[in-house]
Write an enzyme that holds these catalytic residues in place. Structure first.
Site, mmCIF file in Angstrom:
data_model
loop_
_atom_site.group_PDB
_atom_site.id
_atom_site.type_symbol
_atom_site.label_atom_id
_atom_site.label_comp_id
_atom_site.label_asym_id
_atom_site.label_seq_id
_atom_site.Cartn_x
_atom_site.Cartn_y
_atom_site.Cartn_z
ATOM 1 N N GLU A 58 0.809 -1.223 0.000
ATOM 2 C CA GLU A 58 0.000 0.000 0.000
ATOM 3 C C GLU A 58 0.843 1.275 0.000
ATOM 4 O O GLU A 58 0.419 2.316 -0.505
ATOM 5 C CB GLU A 58 -0.962 0.021 1.202
ATOM 6 C CG GLU A 58 -2.135 -0.949 1.088
ATOM 7 C CD GLU A 58 -1.814 -2.346 1.603
ATOM 8 O OE1 GLU A 58 -0.623 -2.640 1.864
ATOM 9 O OE2 GLU A 58 -2.758 -3.150 1.740
ATOM 10 N N PHE A 120 -11.844 -7.254 14.108
ATOM 11 C CA PHE A 120 -10.807 -7.722 13.194
ATOM 12 C C PHE A 120 -10.459 -6.613 12.191
ATOM 13 O O PHE A 120 -11.332 -6.051 11.549
ATOM 14 C CB PHE A 120 -11.286 -8.974 12.451
ATOM 15 C CG PHE A 120 -10.279 -9.462 11.444
ATOM 16 C CD1 PHE A 120 -9.021 -9.919 11.849
ATOM 17 C CD2 PHE A 120 -10.569 -9.456 10.092
ATOM 18 C CE1 PHE A 120 -8.082 -10.354 10.914
ATOM 19 C CE2 PHE A 120 -9.633 -9.891 9.151
ATOM 20 C CZ PHE A 120 -8.393 -10.342 9.565
ATOM 21 N N GLN A 121 -9.201 -6.323 12.066
ATOM 22 C CA GLN A 121 -8.677 -5.289 11.167
ATOM 23 C C GLN A 121 -9.256 -3.911 11.434
ATOM 24 O O GLN A 121 -9.466 -3.120 10.514
ATOM 25 C CB GLN A 121 -8.842 -5.700 9.700
ATOM 26 C CG GLN A 121 -8.002 -6.945 9.382
ATOM 27 C CD GLN A 121 -7.827 -7.201 7.896
ATOM 28 O OE1 GLN A 121 -8.699 -6.869 7.109
ATOM 29 N NE2 GLN A 121 -6.699 -7.787 7.532
ATOM 30 N N LYS A 170 -17.597 -0.348 6.353
ATOM 31 C CA LYS A 170 -18.070 -1.276 5.334
ATOM 32 C C LYS A 170 -19.589 -1.190 5.128
ATOM 33 O O LYS A 170 -20.079 -1.299 4.006
ATOM 34 C CB LYS A 170 -17.672 -2.705 5.710
ATOM 35 C CG LYS A 170 -17.976 -3.695 4.601
ATOM 36 C CD LYS A 170 -17.352 -5.054 4.847
ATOM 37 C CE LYS A 170 -17.578 -5.949 3.621
ATOM 38 N NZ LYS A 170 -17.004 -7.288 3.812
ATOM 39 N N MET A 487 24.447 8.365 2.695
ATOM 40 C CA MET A 487 24.249 9.607 3.437
ATOM 41 C C MET A 487 24.529 9.401 4.917
ATOM 42 O O MET A 487 25.077 10.277 5.591
ATOM 43 C CB MET A 487 22.818 10.129 3.213
ATOM 44 C CG MET A 487 22.584 11.514 3.737
ATOM 45 S SD MET A 487 23.763 12.709 3.073
ATOM 46 C CE MET A 487 22.812 13.430 1.738
HETATM 47 C C1 LIG Z 1 12.476 5.172 5.491
HETATM 48 C C2 LIG Z 1 13.749 5.825 5.861
HETATM 49 N N1 LIG Z 1 14.573 5.229 6.762
HETATM 50 C C3 LIG Z 1 15.748 5.801 7.090
HETATM 51 C C4 LIG Z 1 16.139 6.985 6.529
HETATM 52 C C5 LIG Z 1 17.475 7.628 6.909
HETATM 53 N N2 LIG Z 1 18.376 7.687 5.736
HETATM 54 C C6 LIG Z 1 18.498 8.818 4.991
HETATM 55 S S1 LIG Z 1 19.511 8.603 3.691
HETATM 56 C C7 LIG Z 1 19.834 7.009 4.110
HETATM 57 C C8 LIG Z 1 20.761 6.160 3.287
HETATM 58 C C9 LIG Z 1 20.227 5.879 1.940
HETATM 59 O O1 LIG Z 1 21.043 4.895 1.328
HETATM 60 P P1 LIG Z 1 21.002 4.652 -0.236
HETATM 61 O O2 LIG Z 1 19.595 4.498 -0.670
HETATM 62 O O3 LIG Z 1 21.921 3.537 -0.562
HETATM 63 O O4 LIG Z 1 21.502 6.023 -0.839
HETATM 64 P P2 LIG Z 1 22.958 6.705 -0.809
HETATM 65 O O5 LIG Z 1 22.946 7.705 0.312
HETATM 66 O O6 LIG Z 1 23.961 5.631 -0.612
HETATM 67 O O7 LIG Z 1 23.052 7.370 -2.128
HETATM 68 C C10 LIG Z 1 19.151 6.666 5.275
HETATM 69 C C11 LIG Z 1 19.228 5.357 5.941
HETATM 70 C C12 LIG Z 1 15.235 7.581 5.619
HETATM 71 N N3 LIG Z 1 15.478 8.758 5.057
HETATM 72 N N4 LIG Z 1 14.079 6.971 5.290
#
Ligand SMILES: Cc1ncc(C[n+]2csc(CCOP(=O)(O)OP(=O)(O)O)c2C)c(N)n1
Ligand SMILES: [Mg+2]
Lengths: 579, 163
Positions: A58, A120-121, A170, A487
């Protein structure tokens, strides 16, 4: 839109939901079925006007709808069941809310008489979604459905847009119980009348201040994109020869390859954009909200600037930074009125002052404009994006995930049109990119649609490769694979002496085989010289989804980067240099 | 600074939860809150006492305005207004304390609305300051229970907050 002249038709609640969507002009609904919405799905099945897209999770449905809205300004529509269906949609609703994206989310609910009994749900979706929606409502009588759906669209799309949740028990949709259907053409709410035009006196003041400026800048945000005002903004900027910077959300509001464009501002903004802002004497802020990723330390923010702030949401004005000349209203008519005044006055800015301002800006540009190391044998992510920008001529829809790759895409893709940079700026939702690209490709089948992602982000919604196969969505996935949650790693490099706590992902799948398993094309790129031919080939495969797994330099950092606690122009420029 | 914000709210389920949720979500204070339907059954009138600097109060009123169910609002403390709060205090009143409590209630124009062998219940209406002062004045006695209604407020003169 309505059928006042027609005899009222008798429809069930379920049929009314679908008919109302059709009357609203909705072509696609993104969703996933379940017990509480089965009547509605049955009504969907019995007509052809509103089409349903079956996702694999979703969350993806919400991002697809959201991306459609970002590209068109019209609300995207989501249909999910109660309980887990609704909670799976929460991240997507929050993503839309943070970026002020219009969306209508229809959530199933258990039968009215069971509400409150932990049936439920059953989940209290109104309670759960309250802090992340513009508004939410529930259906109490089936005959109210047309009016509630009209109201949901009206609220979602007007004023400062945002997501609206409509919770539908529903028993409001029972097929055998029919009611007179009439879709209202208008909604009038005594408690909600968003402001449209700006205050003329304030607009006059703003024009006077702008024309008196010696070091002006226009700071344009996502409000210009959603407010469809980029033509007016561009005309005003060019008429007055004023530099323009865009926020992360505003990219494309002003043409990226124009000489007056100084780049994105803020945390990873360009050196020249942050310098120009910091030294400006007049800032015209349009549909931007001075958030912390832009201002850095607000106490040191643009000390000399008179701030003119145009925004449709009064609460955005003087929230973090005080505005000297606030203008509440839709940005498009306000800018149009400003343009009219400027033309009528036939006055321009002080030419000598402006010339020396541009000289200064060009000096900033010359020092630090878009540098990265091009001498290594490894593929640089910046170079990949520049290449994509070149091949697609700045006209592709670029849908991004979240991480370093997102910032590289924002910095190095030259967006020439609004509504084409599709990214989760406010919430920063990893997993947004692929479903967003799907929502765009479905609605713009003839355009190039790129998903810029990382090996971390792509795996958050990778199951949607299956949806892509089902609907023939030829998205080009640019996986900037650095083997790290880059990052996070960058912050650990800068603040934690390179202790990589859980930012290295072991056991990555073979993305090529994975793409092929889902019925798509996969191309691995490991050497710089392979890059261009691989991209050419991918874009030539028009209707195919191509997964480009591009192995980039894992050590790369995103620069410039604002120094925490500093003014907005205090920046790290590389691993060894700072302002 | 203390502010009294008066709100006309659609009398719909969920509206109050949304308003209170806004305060929790954005970290604004609620010192007191009263709410009841008005002569028009579709509208609730709400009086909210809060405090914060000018910037915070400005954000509070703007964010309240954004709620779809908020019809109108005003910051009563910006102009002449009347505020009233009702308080019921149950005090230990045995032996010679009985006269003491009675005298104190009289001075504050309170009424004793319930009695038992060892207690008095005093009802007092006034500004929040006056109610605070009464509690101070009772400091010699043993207070058993305090119930305050929260502030209700209205503008002075011809100014109204109505449809
Ligand atoms: C759902 C979610 N969980 C955690 C984060 C924290 N976060 C921001 S950037 C990042 C790393 C992203 O890694 P990748 O997709 O490999 O991209 P890169 O920075 O290596 O280009 C994380 C864990 C986030 N923004 N969103
Ligand atoms: Mg990565």
């Amino acid at each position: 839109m309505t059928s006042q002249s027609k005899q009222a038709e008798m429809l069930s609640g379920a049929a009314m939901v679908i008919r109302a969507l059709a009357d609203e002009g909705v072509e696609y609904v993104y969703g996933y079925p379940g017990g509480a919405v089965l009547h509605i799905y049955d009504a969907l099945f019995q007509q052809t006007q509103v089409k349903h897209v079956l996702v694999r999770h979703e969350q993806a449905a919400t991002h697809m709808a959201d991306a459609y809205a970002r590209a068109t300004g019209k609300a995207g529509v989501v249909l999910v069941t109660s309980g887990p269906g609704a909670t799976n949609a929460v991240t997507g609703i929050a993503t839309a809310y943070m970026d002020s994206i219009p969306m209508v989310v229809l959530t199933g609910q258990v039968m009215s008489h069971l509400i409150g009994e932990d049936a439920f749900q059953e989940t209290d979706m109104l309670g759960i979604s309250r802090p992340i929606v513009k508004h939410n409502m529930s259906v109490r009588r089936p005959e109210d459905i047309p009016a509630l759906i009209r109201k949901a669209f009206y609220i979602a799309q007007s004023g400062r847009p945002g997501p609206v949740v409509l919770d539908i028990p529903k028993d409001m949709t029972i097929p055998s119980q029919t009611f007179a259907y009439d879709y209202p053409s208008e909604v009038k709410l005594r408690s909600y009348q968003p402001k449209l035009k700006g205050h003329s006196g304030q607009i006059k003041k703003a024009v006077t201040a702008l024309l008196a400026a010696k070091r002006p800048i226009i700071y344009a945000g996502g409000g210009v994109i959603m407010g469809r005002a980029s033509d007016e903004l561009t005309e005003l900027a060019q008429l007055l020869n004023v530099p323009v910077t865009n926020t992360l959300m505003g990219l494309g509001a002003y043409p990226g390859d124009d000489k007056q464009f100084v780049g994105m501002l803020g945390m990873h903004g360009s050196y020249e954009a942050n310098q120009t802002m910091h030294h400006a004497d007049v800032i015209l802020a349009v549909g931007a909200r001075f958030d912390d990723r832009v201002t850095n330390n607000t106490k040191k923010f643009c000390p000399d600037a008179t701030i003119i702030h145009i925004d449709v949401d009064p609460a955005s004005i003087s929230k973090t930074v005080n505005a000297h000349i606030p203008i509440v209203g839709l940005v498009q008519p306000v800018l149009e009125e400003m343009l009219g005044l400027v033309k009528q006055k036939k006055k321009k800015l002080d030419e000598a002052a402006l010339a020396s301002w541009w000289q200064q800006i060009n000096a900033w540009r010359a020092v630090h404009g878009g540098r990265y190391d091009t001498t290594t044998s490894q593929i640089k992510p910046q170079h990949v994006i520049e290449m994509v920008s070149k091949i697609t001529k700045g006209n592709a829809f670029v849908c991004s995930d979240v991480g370093q790759h997102q910032m590289f895409a924002a910095q190095y893709y030259k967006f020439n049109k609004p509504n084409r940079w599709i990214n989760s700026g406010g919430l920063g939702t990893m997993g947004f990119g692929l479903p967003a690209a799907m929502g765009i490709k479905l609605n713009f089948p003839d355009d190039d649609v790129v998903c810029v992602t990382g090996e971390g982000s792509i795996q958050m919604n990778i199951q949607e490769l299956s949806t892509c196969k089902q609907y023939g969505l030829g998205v080009k996935i640019i996986n900037l694979n650095n083997g790290y949650l880059g990052m996070v790693k960058q912050w650990q490099d800068m603040n934690y002496e390179s202790r990589y706590a859980s930012s290295y992902m072991d056991s990555l799948p073979d993305f090529i085989k994975l793409a092929e398993a889902y019925g798509h094309v996969g191309i691995r790129v490991t050497k710089p010289e392979e890059l261009e031919p691989a991209l050419e080939r991918a874009f030539a495969l028009k209707d195919q989804l191509v997964f480009l797994d591009i192995h980039i330099d894992p050590k790369e950092h995103v620069y410039p980067m604002q120094i925490p606690g500093g003014a907005m122009n205090e920046l790290f420029l590389s691993k060894t240099e700072r302002t | 600074m203390r502010h009294i914000i008066s709100v006309l709210l659609e009398n719909e389920s969920g509206a109050l939860a949304r308003l209170v949720g806004l305060f929790a979500q954005r970290g604004y204070n609620i010192d007191s809150l009263t709410v009841a339907p008005t002569e028009d059954a579709t509208l609730s009138r709400l009086t909210l006492v809060t405090h914060g600097n000018d910037q915070v109060i400005e954000q509070i009123t703007k964010q309240l305005h954004k709620l779809i169910e908020v019809v109108k609002l005003t910051d009563l403390s910006e102009s002449a207004h009347i505020e009233r709060e009702l308080m019921l205090v149950k005090v230990k009143a045995a032996g010679n304390q009985r006269d003491e409590v009675k005298r104190c209630a009289d001075i504050f124009r309170g009424q004793i609305v319930d009695v038992s062998a060892n207690t008095y219940t005093v009802q007092l209406v006034g500004t929040s300051d006056k109610l605070d002062a009464f509690i101070q004045a009772l400091s010699g006695s043993q207070i058993l229970e305090v119930v305050r209604s929260g502030v209700s407020g209205i503008s002075r003169g011809e100014k109204t907050l109505a449809m």
